[in-house]
Design an enzyme around this catalytic site. Structure first.
Site, PDB file in Angstrom:
ATOM      1  N   PRO A  10      38.945  44.506  41.228  1.00 29.20           N
ATOM      2  CA  PRO A  10      37.799  45.397  41.388  1.00 29.20           C
ATOM      3  C   PRO A  10      36.983  45.173  42.663  1.00 29.20           C
ATOM      4  CG  PRO A  10      37.469  43.867  39.559  1.00 29.20           C
ATOM      5  CD  PRO A  10      38.889  43.740  39.983  1.00 29.20           C
ATOM      6  N   ASN A  11      36.604  46.296  43.224  1.00 33.54           N
ATOM      7  CA  ASN A  11      35.694  46.378  44.380  1.00 33.54           C
ATOM      8  C   ASN A  11      36.341  46.019  45.720  1.00 33.54           C
ATOM      9  OD1 ASN A  11      33.365  47.144  42.776  1.00 33.54           O
ATOM     10  ND2 ASN A  11      33.438  45.053  41.983  1.00 33.54           N
ATOM     11  N   ARG A  18      31.453  46.763  51.714  1.00 34.30           N
ATOM     12  CA  ARG A  18      30.842  45.947  50.671  1.00 34.30           C
ATOM     13  C   ARG A  18      30.418  44.589  51.237  1.00 34.30           C
ATOM     14  NH1 ARG A  18      34.464  42.587  46.417  1.00 34.30           N
ATOM     15  NH2 ARG A  18      32.773  41.952  45.052  1.00 34.30           N
ATOM     16  N   TYR A  23      32.203  39.433  53.034  1.00 39.11           N
ATOM     17  CA  TYR A  23      33.634  39.799  53.021  1.00 39.11           C
ATOM     18  C   TYR A  23      34.148  40.310  54.366  1.00 39.11           C
ATOM     19  CZ  TYR A  23      32.817  39.346  48.020  1.00 39.11           C
ATOM     20  OH  TYR A  23      32.482  38.852  46.787  1.00 39.11           O
ATOM     21  N   ASN A  74      44.121  38.606  44.134  1.00 40.53           N
ATOM     22  CA  ASN A  74      42.677  38.451  44.239  1.00 40.53           C
ATOM     23  C   ASN A  74      42.117  39.278  43.086  1.00 40.53           C
ATOM     24  OD1 ASN A  74      39.973  38.364  44.748  1.00 40.53           O
ATOM     25  ND2 ASN A  74      40.134  38.831  46.934  1.00 40.53           N
ATOM     26  N   ALA A  77      35.996  39.759  40.514  1.00 34.07           N
ATOM     27  CA  ALA A  77      35.143  39.122  39.505  1.00 34.07           C
ATOM     28  C   ALA A  77      35.891  38.799  38.211  1.00 34.07           C
ATOM     29  CB  ALA A  77      33.934  40.012  39.214  1.00 34.07           C
ATOM     30  N   GLU A  98      46.474  32.442  43.535  1.00 32.12           N
ATOM     31  CA  GLU A  98      45.130  33.029  43.479  1.00 32.12           C
ATOM     32  C   GLU A  98      44.505  32.981  44.879  1.00 32.12           C
ATOM     33  OE1 GLU A  98      42.535  30.436  41.294  1.00 32.12           O
ATOM     34  OE2 GLU A  98      40.841  31.815  41.406  1.00 32.12           O
ATOM     35  N   HIS A 100      40.982  34.160  47.366  1.00 33.37           N
ATOM     36  CA  HIS A 100      39.636  34.715  47.537  1.00 33.37           C
ATOM     37  C   HIS A 100      39.291  34.756  49.015  1.00 33.37           C
ATOM     38  CE1 HIS A 100      39.058  34.589  43.284  1.00 33.37           C
ATOM     39  NE2 HIS A 100      39.550  33.374  43.296  1.00 33.37           N
ATOM     40  N   ARG A 107      29.103  29.695  46.496  1.00 34.83           N
ATOM     41  CA  ARG A 107      28.277  30.875  46.202  1.00 34.83           C
ATOM     42  C   ARG A 107      27.576  30.699  44.850  1.00 34.83           C
ATOM     43  NH1 ARG A 107      31.763  36.050  46.914  1.00 34.83           N
ATOM     44  NH2 ARG A 107      29.678  36.971  46.697  1.00 34.83           N
TER      45      ARG A 107
HETATM   46  C1  DQA Z   1      36.255  37.442  45.578  1.00 33.51           C
HETATM   47  C2  DQA Z   1      35.180  36.501  45.005  1.00 33.51           C
HETATM   48  C3  DQA Z   1      34.720  36.998  43.646  1.00 33.51           C
HETATM   49  O1  DQA Z   1      33.725  36.111  43.127  1.00 33.51           O
HETATM   50  C4  DQA Z   1      34.132  38.378  43.765  1.00 33.51           C
HETATM   51  O2  DQA Z   1      33.751  38.860  42.495  1.00 33.51           O
HETATM   52  C5  DQA Z   1      35.045  39.335  44.448  1.00 33.51           C
HETATM   53  C6  DQA Z   1      35.773  38.882  45.618  1.00 33.51           C
HETATM   54  C7  DQA Z   1      36.673  37.045  47.007  1.00 33.51           C
HETATM   55  O3  DQA Z   1      37.694  37.524  47.463  1.00 33.51           O
HETATM   56  O4  DQA Z   1      35.963  36.279  47.669  1.00 33.51           O
HETATM   57  O5  DQA Z   1      35.123  40.508  44.087  1.00 33.51           O
HETATM   58  O6  DQA Z   1      37.417  37.366  44.755  1.00 33.51           O
END
Ligand code: DQA
Length: 144
Positions: A10-11, A18, A23, A74, A77, A98, A100, A107
């Site tokens: 998501p996102n 964003r 990011y 990735n 959240a 995994e 990020h 954070r």
């Molecule tokens: C994320 C870190 C997560 O905590 C966050 O919710 C994201 C992006 C990252 O790529 O840094 O959506 O996965």
């Protein structure tokens, strides 16, 4: 390692718009180009999938088990609370890395916990978009 699936949760489709201070200001499309170029460099086939929906990510993981050699994920959240995605990763048995973009340990406190980390073969966090490329390098060398 011939076929790699990259899953974005998501996102992540809003990359560049964003929270650019966290990011970066490169777009999602730019990320997909970086990933596809890396795959070519590694001599691997690669598919990239993005969804804002937990069930769609789980379905994609299930379908990957017979057609991909490894996954870079990735989970956004969902990383921090989705036991359903964790169970899907455990179920599929192919190696999953995994990633990020941000350093999740530096954070909000809730981000320092990953419920998927223990069922992945490893985690890379905090190197911006390069986290994906490092994960792809790691995946092609992984033979656990
Ligand atoms: C994320 C870190 C997560 O905590 C966050 O919710 C994201 C992006 C990252 O790529 O840094 O959506 O996965």
């Amino acid at each position: 390692m011939k076929k790699i699936l990259v899953i974005n949760g998501p996102n992540l489709n809003l990359l560049g718009e964003r929270e650019p201070g966290i990011y970066g200001d490169e777009s999602y499309e730019f990320l997909t180009t970086l990933i596809m170029d890396k795959a070519e460099e590694l001599g691997a086939k690669c598919e990239i999938f993005q969804s804002n929906h937990e069930g769609a990510i789980i379905d994609k993981l299930h379908n990957a088990r017979k057609s991909f050699d490894g996954v870079v994920i990735n989970a956004g959240a969902y990383t921090h609370y989705s036991y359903a995605i964790r169970d899907a990763i455990s179920a599929v048995k192919i190696p999953v890395v995994e990633v990020h973009i941000s350093n999740v340990f530096a954070r909000d406190e809730f981000r320092s916990k990953s419920v998927i980390g223990p069922v992945c073969c490893g985690s890379i966090s905090g190197f911006g978009l390069s986290s994906y490329l490092m994960a792809m390098d790691a995946l092609v060398k992984y033979n656990g």
